[in-house]
Write an enzyme that holds these catalytic residues in place. Structure first.
Site, PDB file in Angstrom:
ATOM      1  N   LYS A 252       0.816  -1.203   0.000  1.00  0.00           N
ATOM      2  CA  LYS A 252       0.000   0.000   0.000  1.00  0.00           C
ATOM      3  C   LYS A 252       0.855   1.260   0.000  1.00  0.00           C
ATOM      4  O   LYS A 252       0.377   2.336  -0.366  1.00  0.00           O
ATOM      5  CB  LYS A 252      -0.927   0.012   1.212  1.00  0.00           C
ATOM      6  CG  LYS A 252      -0.187   0.014   2.546  1.00  0.00           C
ATOM      7  CD  LYS A 252      -1.170  -0.027   3.714  1.00  0.00           C
ATOM      8  CE  LYS A 252      -0.424  -0.040   5.056  1.00  0.00           C
ATOM      9  NZ  LYS A 252      -1.372  -0.074   6.199  1.00  0.00           N
ATOM     10  N   GLU A 253       2.115   1.135   0.431  1.00  0.00           N
ATOM     11  CA  GLU A 253       2.957   2.323   0.535  1.00  0.00           C
ATOM     12  C   GLU A 253       4.127   2.348  -0.433  1.00  0.00           C
ATOM     13  O   GLU A 253       4.684   3.416  -0.679  1.00  0.00           O
ATOM     14  CB  GLU A 253       3.507   2.453   1.956  1.00  0.00           C
ATOM     15  CG  GLU A 253       4.450   1.331   2.342  1.00  0.00           C
ATOM     16  CD  GLU A 253       5.112   1.559   3.690  1.00  0.00           C
ATOM     17  OE1 GLU A 253       6.007   0.778   4.037  1.00  0.00           O
ATOM     18  OE2 GLU A 253       4.737   2.527   4.372  1.00  0.00           O
ATOM     19  N   ASP A 393       3.255  -1.546  13.000  1.00  0.00           N
ATOM     20  CA  ASP A 393       2.600  -2.347  11.957  1.00  0.00           C
ATOM     21  C   ASP A 393       3.194  -3.754  11.954  1.00  0.00           C
ATOM     22  O   ASP A 393       3.401  -4.354  10.894  1.00  0.00           O
ATOM     23  CB  ASP A 393       2.775  -1.692  10.588  1.00  0.00           C
ATOM     24  CG  ASP A 393       1.872  -2.322   9.532  1.00  0.00           C
ATOM     25  OD1 ASP A 393       0.842  -2.917   9.911  1.00  0.00           O
ATOM     26  OD2 ASP A 393       2.203  -2.250   8.335  1.00  0.00           O
TER      27      ASP A 393
END
Length: 509
Positions: A252-253, A393
């Protein structure tokens, strides 16, 4: 007998008979007009050649040949004609019976006297003034707003006049809008239709501009924008990288590429295998990115002065500093090689272009899984107590199994314990780790509450419900925030019961 007579007439010398030479012709006789006419008559006696040049030379309407320029042109035309004939024979011989033929037409000598497919009388109709297909232009309305008198009066609101004006105004649309020619059709567009077309063209232009900007300034799933490609090419040219092999993972990053290290040894040699972590410049998939960085005291002063796209570079710098802290504490993690804007070059965890598997994908024995749990517990304690960081995370997706050890990756979002939500992030990490190892059948795995207290050393009382435990965490965070705002220090206010000193943040080099 005749031979004897001839011999008798020739004078005899010791070297034989002397042959009598014909009388020499003077230069005047050679250049005389009579001799020139005689040569012309002899040339006309030859048979004519069957080609356009001979026809032009021998025709009744042939031009005067008294000019040297005309003679040169005619000779050049004859030479070019023979060259073209030879070229056609070579072309036919070269192609033979092949289905795919090669043409030598580009090497031919084309003259206006031949090979002209168009007639001299043919004129492009678009260049003529009397064009029968030309559209009728709308008549301009005078300042008074109408033309004519009585029943024949025509105002500027006339439907026919307005329709023709709207048709003519379509030529002002953007070049990428295909409006057609409409020649000879006498199109009449109503105001409603014209306004709808105009609005549509304006919307398409804005959409095209947005797509162009997104293509130029953002990264896609497995591709990068031109600026990022240029940075990667510069790394190859500078010797940092030898070549870039391809994408190995997406998230996602960021997008991660595998590459071979180059020959650069300054300031330190580049590993044989490295990874390029290219942070996505789109903020759509990771909209809450600023939650992890705006309250970090290390970047709070710079965060407020940057636009959203430059925050991506700050995010890459944040992960570089976090990895440096972890490397000093000897925590298994990638080693930073180079940071260039939003591209972070790190050592490759794996071997022979094969990345190490994630902890969720690897199949381990019960003993190895038990060993992995204790490794993760020790790494979390080191990260919190020695590196003064919370992963924020941590899960089986961000832990790799390589050479019998657990390696941590993706620490760009990691924060310090003084962050307003650090304890909430730590509790979430503990819940992910405890849930994973409990599902894998590790009996020694702690509960989420025990794991949280073991890592943080805060000894938060465990209630019957999770909501009570989280409320205690939020209260601790609130006390920490008030303490920081009141004293301006980054010291965690809560100490453990064993009397250990509060945690102090490390300073980045």
């Amino acid at each position: 007998m005749d031979q004897a007579v001839v011999t008798a007439e020739l004078p005899k010398t010791p070297w034989g008979f002397v042959v009598k030479q014909p009388p020499a012709c003077s230069l005047t006789d050679v250049m005389s007009e009579q001799l020139a006419k005689q040569l012309d008559e002899e040339n006309e006696a030859f048979a004519s050649l069957n080609n356009p040049v001979a026809d032009l030379l021998l025709s009744d309407e042939a031009p005067e040949t008294t000019s040297d320029l005309m003679l040169a042109k005619m000779l050049q035309m004859q030479f070019d004609h023979e060259f073209d004939e030879q070229l056609r024979r070579e072309e036919k011989k070269f192609n033979g019976d092949s289905k795919v033929s090669i043409s030598f037409e580009n090497y031919r000598m084309v003259h206006p006297y031949e090979d002209s497919d168009s007639s001299e009388d043919e004129v492009d109709w678009q260049d003529t003034r009397d064009d029968p297909y030309r559209a009728e232009k709308p008549q301009t309305t005078p300042r008074r707003g109408f033309t004519g008198k009585g029943k024949n009066i025509t105002t500027k609101h006339d439907a026919v006049t307005c329709g023709r004006k709207n048709t003519a105004r379509m030529d002002n649309f953007a070049p990428e809008v295909h409006v057609g020619d409409g020649l000879g059709m006498d199109l009449k567009l109503s105001n409603q239709v014209f306004n709808a077309l105009k609005q549509h063209c304006h919307s398409e232009q804005r959409r095209s501009a947005r797509l162009h900007e997104k293509k130029e300034h953002s990264t896609a799933e497995q591709a990068v924008d031109p600026r990022t490609r240029l940075l990667m090419y510069k790394m190859v040219n500078a010797g940092v990288l030898e070549n870039i092999n391809g994408c190995i993972s997406t998230g996602k990053e960021s997008v991660v590429f595998h590459a071979n290290g180059g020959s650069q040894t300054d300031p330190k040699p580049v590993p044989q295998e490295v990874v390029l972590k290219v942070y996505k410049t789109t903020l759509n998939e990771f909209k809450n990115r600023d939650r992890y960085i705006k309250d970090d005291y290390r970047f709070i002063d710079r965060f407020s002065k940057l636009n959203p796209r430059k925050i991506i570079r700050l995010w890459a710098e944040k992960e570089m500093h976090n990895l440096s802290r972890m490397k000093k504490a000897e925590i298994p993690c990638p080693e930073v090689v180079l940071l260039k804007k939003h591209i972070l070059v790190m050592s490759f965890i794996g071997k022979d272009h094969v990345p190490a598997p994630k902890l969720k994908d690897v199949v381990l024995s019960s003993e190895d899984m038990k060993n992995a749990f204790y490794q993760v517990l020790h790494v979390m304690q080191q990260l919190y107590q020695e590196c003064n960081l919370v992963h924020a995370d941590l899960s089986e997706y961000n832990m790799l199994w390589h050479q019998g050890k657990v390696w941590l990756i993706d620490v760009g979002q990691s924060v310090e314990p003084t962050h307003p939500h650090a304890l909430e992030f730590l509790f979430r990490d503990c819940r992910n780790v405890a849930t994973f190892f409990q599902k894998r059948g590790v009996s020694e795995a702690m509960s989420v509450y025990e794991l949280f207290n073991s890592v943080s050393g805060l000894n938060v009382p465990v209630g019957e419900e999770e909501a009570e435990f989280i409320s205690e965490i939020v209260a601790l965070e609130k006390r920490n925030e008030d303490h920081v705002q009141r004293r301006g220090k980054k010291t965690f206010p809560v100490s453990s019961d064993d009397g250990s000193p509060p945690l102090q943040p490390d300073c980045d080099d």
